[in-house]
Design an enzyme around this catalytic site. Structure first.
Site, PDB file in Angstrom:
ATOM      1  N   THR A 488       0.810  -1.221   0.000  1.00 40.04           N
ATOM      2  CA  THR A 488       0.000   0.000   0.000  1.00 40.04           C
ATOM      3  C   THR A 488       0.841   1.266   0.000  1.00 40.04           C
ATOM      4  O   THR A 488       0.376   2.315  -0.450  1.00 40.04           O
ATOM      5  CB  THR A 488      -0.951   0.011   1.214  1.00 40.04           C
ATOM      6  OG1 THR A 488      -0.176  -0.084   2.417  1.00 40.04           O
ATOM      7  CG2 THR A 488      -1.920  -1.151   1.144  1.00 40.04           C
ATOM      8  N   CYS A 489       2.062   1.198   0.517  1.00 35.66           N
ATOM      9  CA  CYS A 489       2.916   2.391   0.542  1.00 35.66           C
ATOM     10  C   CYS A 489       3.243   2.873  -0.865  1.00 35.66           C
ATOM     11  O   CYS A 489       3.428   4.068  -1.096  1.00 35.66           O
ATOM     12  CB  CYS A 489       4.217   2.103   1.285  1.00 35.66           C
ATOM     13  SG  CYS A 489       3.990   1.700   3.026  1.00 35.66           S
ATOM     14  N   PHE A 490       3.329   1.925  -1.795  1.00 33.04           N
ATOM     15  CA  PHE A 490       3.794   2.261  -3.142  1.00 33.04           C
ATOM     16  C   PHE A 490       2.723   2.025  -4.206  1.00 33.04           C
ATOM     17  O   PHE A 490       3.019   2.057  -5.399  1.00 33.04           O
ATOM     18  CB  PHE A 490       5.043   1.439  -3.467  1.00 33.04           C
ATOM     19  CG  PHE A 490       6.103   1.534  -2.406  1.00 33.04           C
ATOM     20  CD1 PHE A 490       6.828   2.693  -2.232  1.00 33.04           C
ATOM     21  CD2 PHE A 490       6.339   0.465  -1.555  1.00 33.04           C
ATOM     22  CE1 PHE A 490       7.794   2.793  -1.241  1.00 33.04           C
ATOM     23  CE2 PHE A 490       7.306   0.550  -0.561  1.00 33.04           C
ATOM     24  CZ  PHE A 490       8.033   1.724  -0.398  1.00 33.04           C
TER      25      PHE A 490
END
Length: 533
Positions: A488-490
């Site tokens: 989810t960060c990227f």
């Protein structure tokens, strides 16, 4: 005009003249030019310059809010699956990369609106926009305001090279642990989330998930801070009967800080607050039209009083407000001895104004002030004041719908997948078959957020104020762990190379048909392992 634009874009020193892009005058000296240009912007009519052409829709995509239910033009997405026909109509629209979505209100009825895709065109270069004062930028378009606003916020950001602050959150009580943790961090720094004491790798995805979870708890009716507005929309208003103890005040202050951090990191919120609260946060007067999202019956009643002349023998009540409390009905005097003063033709507008003032501010004054204190500690008030309520809502909530065509056009592929790969073609076919509720769940699984900004998927947020397009990366299919994995960060999805289309469909359906709220740390494990079988 081409020559003027070319001259305007050239770098000039303080002694050289510049062409004003608004009036085309040649203005000597940088200081004189800046003053002249700001005055030109104040003199022009921003509505005529930037409002979509109501009579000619060429070059625009226009349709009602795709979450319409029962013909209500402002209906928010409900917990039920969306209307498939409306959704398909929405998805098949052609998209242009230099367009953004904007919410346009009806000129005759300010309670009704439609979403339009409007072409982005900057009147001036970005560097000049950044130099304007908060007074002058108010006369610019929403797109230009956003450039100025984001630039000012980035000036407040503490570089990630100076380290990050950690918030320790426990999933069994997100609200209480957030209350303690948020006071220990500087929200202008990079904030990482520790889940149940585990400091996992977090480059922004867990922060988005935390904002999703904390806002869900704040708006939960059992928390007692907010209640559903008395309208057809799924909108929340402050609970007038909330306790005024320190804990509740701290919760409202926490909500303000969450709003501020979400705005600071460009994370759209899923929950809507009513227009009266939006106006209070912006420091703008609340009008009768704003009551529509607070209480539709009050709005209709006061609108009727406003538009119909009262005869001398007409009796509609006194200069007081009837309020329902847990202890029963009470009467609030709007003026001195208001319960003895009848409403008449002369004082009816005063009555309406005082009622609006009471429900939108006086009855919830302490709660609003705590929300404001939390919000302004992250995003200063003078930066927010450049927006009108409609623009602020678009920043706060982003788009209430997901367009799969936009998503597909702004996606990239890695490690063997391409846009023409047969499995990728099937992937998008499956997503186009999803209703809005399933699309929101899938986007949340992949990015930690179920919404995009009004720019859509071409400006999908990553972390540290950066953008990262949605990426599908090919990984080996493993029968012992066949689930897709989200970073989810990227905004990256690891999609196994399934041997059949049926298997692809099976595991995508598992994602959207299960409740993943509260499952943190998707970067570390294939978070669907616990759903096997």
């Amino acid at each position: 005009m081409g020559n003027c634009t070319e001259m305007f874009n050239k770098k000039k020193n303080h002694n050289q003249s510049r062409i004003c892009p608004t009036c085309n005058q040649n203005i000597p000296g940088t200081n004189d030019f800046n003053q002249h240009f700001a005055q030109c912007q104040r003199n022009r009519n921003p509505i005529q310059q930037h409002a979509p052409n109501q009579n000619n829709n060429q070059g625009q995509n226009q349709f009602p809010n795709p979450s319409l239910i029962n013909n209500n033009p402002n209906q928010r997405p409900s917990n039920q699956p969306q209307n498939t026909n409306t959704h398909q109509h929405h998805q098949n629209r052609g998209l242009r990369q230099n367009f953004v979505w904007t919410k346009v209100y009806d000129e005759k009825d300010k309670t009704k609106y439609t979403w339009k895709q409007v072409e982005v065109g900057l009147i001036v270069e970005q560097e000049l926009i950044k130099q304007l004062s908060n007074t002058d930028i108010k006369n610019f378009s929403f797109e230009e305001k956003q450039i100025w606003f984001r630039y000012k916020l980035e000036q407040l950001r503490i570089p990630w090279t100076e380290g990050a602050h950690w918030m320790e959150i426990h999933t069994d009580n997100v609200l209480l642990t957030s209350l303690t943790a948020i006071d220990l961090v500087d929200l202008h720094k990079e904030v990482k989330i520790s889940i149940n004491g585990d400091k996992v790798q977090d480059a922004g995805g867990l922060l988005r998930e935390w904002i999703h979870m904390i806002t869900k708890e704040i708006f939960d009716k059992n928390t007692g801070l907010f209640s559903l507005a008395d309208s057809e929309e799924i909108t929340y208003k402050i609970n007038q009967d909330a306790d005024k103890c320190d804990h509740i005040m701290n919760c409202f202050r926490l909500f303000g800080k969450v709003l501020g951090k979400a705005i600071f990191e460009r994370i759209p919120l899923e929950a809507y607050v009513d227009k009266t609260l939006v106006k209070q946060l912006l420091g703008q007067p609340v009008t009768l039209d704003d009551i529509y999202s607070y209480d539709q019956q009050l709005y209709k009643s006061w609108l009727y009083i406003k538009n119909n002349k009262l005869k001398e023998d007409d009796f509609i009540g006194y200069m007081s407000f009837s309020r329902k409390t847990p202890q029963g009905m009470i009467e609030i005097d709007l003026i001195e001895n208001g319960q003895q003063v009848e409403i008449n033709e002369k004082n009816k507008q005063q009555y309406i104004d005082l009622c609006i003032q009471y429900i939108s501010y006086k009855s919830v004054k302490d709660f609003i002030e705590n929300i404001q204190a939390g919000l302004y500690s992250v995003v200063p008030k003078h930066l927010l004041e450049i927006f009108d309520a409609n623009e602020f809502e678009m920043i706060l909530n982003g788009l209430p719908f997901i367009n799969v065509e936009d998503w597909e056009q702004n996606s990239i592929y890695k490690n063997g997948y391409t846009k023409t790969h047969h499995l990728i073609q099937e992937f998008w076919r499956i997503l186009r078959s999803f209703d809005q509720q399933k699309l929101e769940k899938f986007l949340h699984f992949c990015t930690g957020s179920s919404r995009t900004s009004v720019e859509g998927f071409k400006k999908l947020e990553s972390n540290r104020g950066n953008y990262a397009k949605f990426c599908i990366e090919q990984v080996k299919y493993d029968q012992s762990n066949p689930y897709p994995k989200a970073h989810t960060c990227f905004n990256r999805l690891e999609l196994p190379l399934y041997p059949t289309k049926e298997l692809l469909n099976k595991y995508l359906q598992i994602i959207v048909n299960n409740d993943l709220d509260g499952i943190f740390g998707m970067e570390q494990t294939a978070c669907l392992n616990h759903i096997k079988g």
